[in-house]
Design a protein around this motif. Structure first.
Motif, PDB file in Angstrom:
ATOM      1  N   GLU A 112      71.102  41.012  12.596  1.00 23.64           N
ATOM      2  CA  GLU A 112      71.999  39.874  12.791  1.00 23.64           C
ATOM      3  C   GLU A 112      73.160  39.909  11.793  1.00 23.64           C
ATOM      4  OE1 GLU A 112      71.810  34.988  13.099  1.00 23.64           O
ATOM      5  OE2 GLU A 112      70.064  36.082  12.359  1.00 23.64           O
ATOM      6  N   SER A 113      72.878  40.198  10.545  1.00 25.65           N
ATOM      7  CA  SER A 113      73.930  40.294   9.520  1.00 25.65           C
ATOM      8  C   SER A 113      74.917  41.406   9.854  1.00 25.65           C
ATOM      9  CB  SER A 113      73.327  40.546   8.140  1.00 25.65           C
ATOM     10  OG  SER A 113      72.548  39.469   7.739  1.00 25.65           O
ATOM     11  N   PHE A 114      74.384  42.537  10.298  1.00 25.21           N
ATOM     12  CA  PHE A 114      75.244  43.654  10.685  1.00 25.21           C
ATOM     13  C   PHE A 114      76.162  43.251  11.840  1.00 25.21           C
ATOM     14  CE2 PHE A 114      75.905  47.040  13.785  1.00 25.21           C
ATOM     15  CZ  PHE A 114      76.752  47.859  13.047  1.00 25.21           C
ATOM     16  N   LEU A 115      75.609  42.601  12.859  1.00 24.79           N
ATOM     17  CA  LEU A 115      76.402  42.188  14.017  1.00 24.79           C
ATOM     18  C   LEU A 115      77.480  41.179  13.629  1.00 24.79           C
ATOM     19  CD1 LEU A 115      73.557  41.940  16.675  1.00 24.79           C
ATOM     20  CD2 LEU A 115      75.344  43.703  16.521  1.00 24.79           C
ATOM     21  N   GLU A 116      77.171  40.303  12.687  1.00 27.47           N
ATOM     22  CA  GLU A 116      78.179  39.352  12.191  1.00 27.47           C
ATOM     23  C   GLU A 116      79.327  40.092  11.507  1.00 27.47           C
ATOM     24  OE1 GLU A 116      76.064  36.476   9.829  1.00 27.47           O
ATOM     25  OE2 GLU A 116      75.116  35.585  11.608  1.00 27.47           O
ATOM     26  N   ALA A 117      79.010  41.145  10.769  1.00 25.79           N
ATOM     27  CA  ALA A 117      80.055  41.946  10.122  1.00 25.79           C
ATOM     28  C   ALA A 117      80.925  42.648  11.165  1.00 25.79           C
ATOM     29  CB  ALA A 117      79.428  42.965   9.174  1.00 25.79           C
ATOM     30  N   CYS A 118      80.325  43.021  12.287  1.00 29.69           N
ATOM     31  CA  CYS A 118      81.076  43.683  13.365  1.00 29.69           C
ATOM     32  C   CYS A 118      82.070  42.746  14.050  1.00 29.69           C
ATOM     33  CB  CYS A 118      80.110  44.227  14.423  1.00 29.69           C
ATOM     34  SG  CYS A 118      79.166  45.654  13.915  1.00 29.69           S
ATOM     35  N   ASN A 119      81.781  41.440  14.040  1.00 27.74           N
ATOM     36  CA  ASN A 119      82.619  40.470  14.750  1.00 27.74           C
ATOM     37  C   ASN A 119      84.089  40.513  14.331  1.00 27.74           C
ATOM     38  OD1 ASN A 119      80.546  39.549  16.353  1.00 27.74           O
ATOM     39  ND2 ASN A 119      80.045  37.828  15.016  1.00 27.74           N
ATOM     40  N   ALA A 120      84.364  40.979  13.138  1.00 26.59           N
ATOM     41  CA  ALA A 120      85.751  41.081  12.665  1.00 26.59           C
ATOM     42  C   ALA A 120      86.549  42.110  13.461  1.00 26.59           C
ATOM     43  CB  ALA A 120      85.763  41.446  11.177  1.00 26.59           C
ATOM     44  N   PHE A 121      85.866  42.997  14.177  1.00 27.41           N
ATOM     45  CA  PHE A 121      86.530  44.090  14.884  1.00 27.41           C
ATOM     46  C   PHE A 121      86.530  43.935  16.398  1.00 27.41           C
ATOM     47  CE2 PHE A 121      84.829  45.606  10.887  1.00 27.41           C
ATOM     48  CZ  PHE A 121      85.974  46.104  10.283  1.00 27.41           C
ATOM     49  N   GLY A 122      85.841  42.916  16.927  1.00 23.36           N
ATOM     50  CA  GLY A 122      85.780  42.726  18.371  1.00 23.36           C
ATOM     51  C   GLY A 122      84.519  41.983  18.748  1.00 23.36           C
ATOM     52  N   PHE A 123      84.001  42.259  19.936  1.00 24.69           N
ATOM     53  CA  PHE A 123      82.761  41.588  20.359  1.00 24.69           C
ATOM     54  C   PHE A 123      81.789  42.599  20.925  1.00 24.69           C
ATOM     55  CE2 PHE A 123      85.385  41.422  24.157  1.00 24.69           C
ATOM     56  CZ  PHE A 123      84.494  41.687  25.174  1.00 24.69           C
TER      57      PHE A 123
END
Length: 140
Positions: A112-123
């Motif tokens: 979940e933390s990793f996916l939140e970090a990804c949100n800055a780049f798209g969805f």
């Protein structure tokens, strides 16, 4: 590439540490002949490397997921992905999503933390692996 090369590739893919002496006995060829064929397969790039297969769970990585990702800036996302230890495979894809990622983390919380970090780049759209039937199936 002939049947002997395919037998050599199959043996190496099954066990990269197989001694040439054992491989030559299994294939019914001399050790120098098998060694020469291996060298040629390496030179032609058919064999691109040898590596150990690690157990994620023994390394404390208990959650695997595949993430479909649509980036709004591919160059920035690729730089992020290169630095992210959670991403073990990154594929550029066609269609609605730009990328397919294989992600390995300690737990659902770290995913979940990793996916939140990804949100800055798209969805993204995430598929969590429940179990694995087979992996790294032989190409031969």
């Amino acid at each position: 590439m002939d049947d002997i090369d395919l037998k050599i590739l199959s043996a190496v893919q099954e066990n990269a540490r197989i001694p040439v002496s054992e491989m030559s006995r299994n294939i019914a060829m001399s050790q120098p002949a098998v060694t020469e064929r291996l060298r040629k397969l390496e030179e032609r790039g058919v064999i691109s490397g040898y590596r150990a297969k690690l157990s994620p769970s023994k390394l404390g990585k208990h959650t695997t997921a595949f993430v479909l990702f649509k980036s709004n800036d591919c160059k920035k996302f690729e730089a992020f992905a290169e630095a992210a230890p959670e991403i073990v495979d990154l594929y550029r894809t066609s269609g609605e999503y730009n990328y397919l990622l294989k992600v390995v983390t300690e737990s659902g919380e770290t995913l979940e933390s990793f996916l939140e970090a990804c949100n800055a780049f798209g969805f993204s759209s995430t598929l969590v692996v429940l179990s694995t039937r087979f992996e790294d199936k032989s190409l031969i």
